[in-house]
Motif scaffolding. Structure first.
Motif, PDB file in Angstrom:
ATOM      1  N   SER A  41       2.952   7.115  -0.987  1.00 43.31           N
ATOM      2  CA  SER A  41       1.887   6.232  -0.509  1.00 43.31           C
ATOM      3  C   SER A  41       0.715   7.072  -0.014  1.00 43.31           C
ATOM      4  O   SER A  41       0.896   8.185   0.472  1.00 43.31           O
ATOM      5  CB  SER A  41       2.404   5.354   0.630  1.00 43.31           C
ATOM      6  N   VAL A  42      -0.495   6.510  -0.159  1.00 40.95           N
ATOM      7  CA  VAL A  42      -1.721   7.182   0.297  1.00 40.95           C
ATOM      8  C   VAL A  42      -2.391   6.272   1.319  1.00 40.95           C
ATOM      9  O   VAL A  42      -2.483   5.062   1.118  1.00 40.95           O
ATOM     10  CB  VAL A  42      -2.679   7.452  -0.888  1.00 40.95           C
ATOM     11  N   TYR A  43      -2.877   6.874   2.405  1.00 43.12           N
ATOM     12  CA  TYR A  43      -3.476   6.121   3.502  1.00 43.12           C
ATOM     13  C   TYR A  43      -4.910   6.568   3.742  1.00 43.12           C
ATOM     14  O   TYR A  43      -5.267   7.712   3.471  1.00 43.12           O
ATOM     15  CB  TYR A  43      -2.656   6.333   4.778  1.00 43.12           C
ATOM     16  N   ASP A  44      -5.737   5.661   4.284  1.00 42.38           N
ATOM     17  CA  ASP A  44      -7.097   6.030   4.677  1.00 42.38           C
ATOM     18  C   ASP A  44      -7.022   6.713   6.054  1.00 42.38           C
ATOM     19  O   ASP A  44      -5.945   6.787   6.655  1.00 42.38           O
ATOM     20  CB  ASP A  44      -8.026   4.818   4.663  1.00 42.38           C
ATOM     21  N   PRO A  45      -8.144   7.219   6.571  1.00 43.36           N
ATOM     22  CA  PRO A  45      -8.107   7.927   7.857  1.00 43.36           C
ATOM     23  C   PRO A  45      -7.619   7.058   9.031  1.00 43.36           C
ATOM     24  O   PRO A  45      -7.144   7.582  10.028  1.00 43.36           O
ATOM     25  CB  PRO A  45      -9.552   8.368   8.076  1.00 43.36           C
ATOM     26  N   LYS A  46      -7.701   5.746   8.891  1.00 45.09           N
ATOM     27  CA  LYS A  46      -7.235   4.852   9.959  1.00 45.09           C
ATOM     28  C   LYS A  46      -5.769   4.469   9.765  1.00 45.09           C
ATOM     29  O   LYS A  46      -5.273   3.562  10.414  1.00 45.09           O
ATOM     30  CB  LYS A  46      -8.106   3.604  10.017  1.00 45.09           C
ATOM     31  N   GLN A  47      -5.108   5.146   8.848  1.00 39.93           N
ATOM     32  CA  GLN A  47      -3.690   4.956   8.530  1.00 39.93           C
ATOM     33  C   GLN A  47      -3.380   3.589   7.909  1.00 39.93           C
ATOM     34  O   GLN A  47      -2.278   3.073   8.040  1.00 39.93           O
ATOM     35  CB  GLN A  47      -2.812   5.232   9.748  1.00 39.93           C
ATOM     36  N   ASN A  48      -4.364   3.020   7.215  1.00 36.34           N
ATOM     37  CA  ASN A  48      -4.143   1.811   6.412  1.00 36.34           C
ATOM     38  C   ASN A  48      -3.740   2.258   5.010  1.00 36.34           C
ATOM     39  O   ASN A  48      -4.372   3.142   4.424  1.00 36.34           O
ATOM     40  CB  ASN A  48      -5.414   0.964   6.322  1.00 36.34           C
ATOM     41  N   LYS A  49      -2.726   1.639   4.463  1.00 38.00           N
ATOM     42  CA  LYS A  49      -2.277   2.024   3.127  1.00 38.00           C
ATOM     43  C   LYS A  49      -3.324   1.657   2.086  1.00 38.00           C
ATOM     44  O   LYS A  49      -3.808   0.537   2.047  1.00 38.00           O
ATOM     45  CB  LYS A  49      -0.947   1.354   2.785  1.00 38.00           C
ATOM     46  N   ILE A  50      -3.658   2.636   1.247  1.00 37.93           N
ATOM     47  CA  ILE A  50      -4.620   2.451   0.160  1.00 37.93           C
ATOM     48  C   ILE A  50      -3.892   2.102  -1.137  1.00 37.93           C
ATOM     49  O   ILE A  50      -4.285   1.218  -1.873  1.00 37.93           O
ATOM     50  CB  ILE A  50      -5.465   3.731  -0.060  1.00 37.93           C
ATOM     51  N   GLY A  51      -2.842   2.837  -1.433  1.00 33.44           N
ATOM     52  CA  GLY A  51      -2.103   2.657  -2.679  1.00 33.44           C
ATOM     53  C   GLY A  51      -1.019   3.696  -2.814  1.00 33.44           C
ATOM     54  O   GLY A  51      -0.620   4.328  -1.831  1.00 33.44           O
ATOM     55  N   ASP A  52      -0.555   3.893  -4.056  1.00 34.43           N
ATOM     56  CA  ASP A  52       0.514   4.851  -4.348  1.00 34.43           C
ATOM     57  C   ASP A  52       0.097   5.772  -5.476  1.00 34.43           C
ATOM     58  O   ASP A  52      -0.615   5.358  -6.395  1.00 34.43           O
ATOM     59  CB  ASP A  52       1.792   4.117  -4.768  1.00 34.43           C
TER      60      ASP A  52
END
Length: 129
Positions: A41-52
């Motif tokens: 999984s990949v997250y934005d700087p605010k730790q919201n999941k972006i995708g995989d």
């Protein structure tokens, strides 16, 4: 006859050594496994999941050049694949767990150019609109 047998043995020995595999005796310095990226999984700087991460792109010399990230959708349906430079994805550690971060938002990636995998050519191609 002895000369013929000797010649055959030498040819076979030479041919066998020409096909011998080259192996390493140690792990290359500063190397990492693809498992650290693929299907993570990949997250934005605010730790919201972006995708995989759906795929890891490697050039002819073996250098990782990009990551294919699936964004949007639900359980794979409606998902869009985008490609980001490998250097843009960073790893971070929180609560003794490693995760990947990208300085982008999910919306920015959903609005980026999409790609589709072509099984015939085994390559990623721009989405046709």
């Amino acid at each position: 006859m002895k000369k013929l047998i000797t010649a055959c043995v030498l040819v076979m020995a030479g041919a066998t050594s020409a096909y011998a595999a080259t192996t390493m005796t140690a792990v290359p310095a500063q190397s990492s496994t693809v498992t650290n990226y693929y299907k993570q999984s990949v997250y934005d700087p605010k730790q919201n999941k972006i995708g995989d991460v759906d795929d890891v792109l490697v050039d002819q010399s073996g250098k990782i050049t990009g990551l294919v990230i699936g964004v949007g959708g639900f359980l794979g349906a409606g998902e869009k694949d985008v490609i980001v430079p490998f250097s843009a994805v960073k790893s971070a550690k929180k609560d003794d767990k490693w995760y990947l971060t990208l300085d982008e938002t999910k919306d920015n990636l959903k609005n980026s150019a999409g790609f589709k995998y072509n099984k015939t050519t085994t390559s990623w191609e721009p989405e046709k609109k």
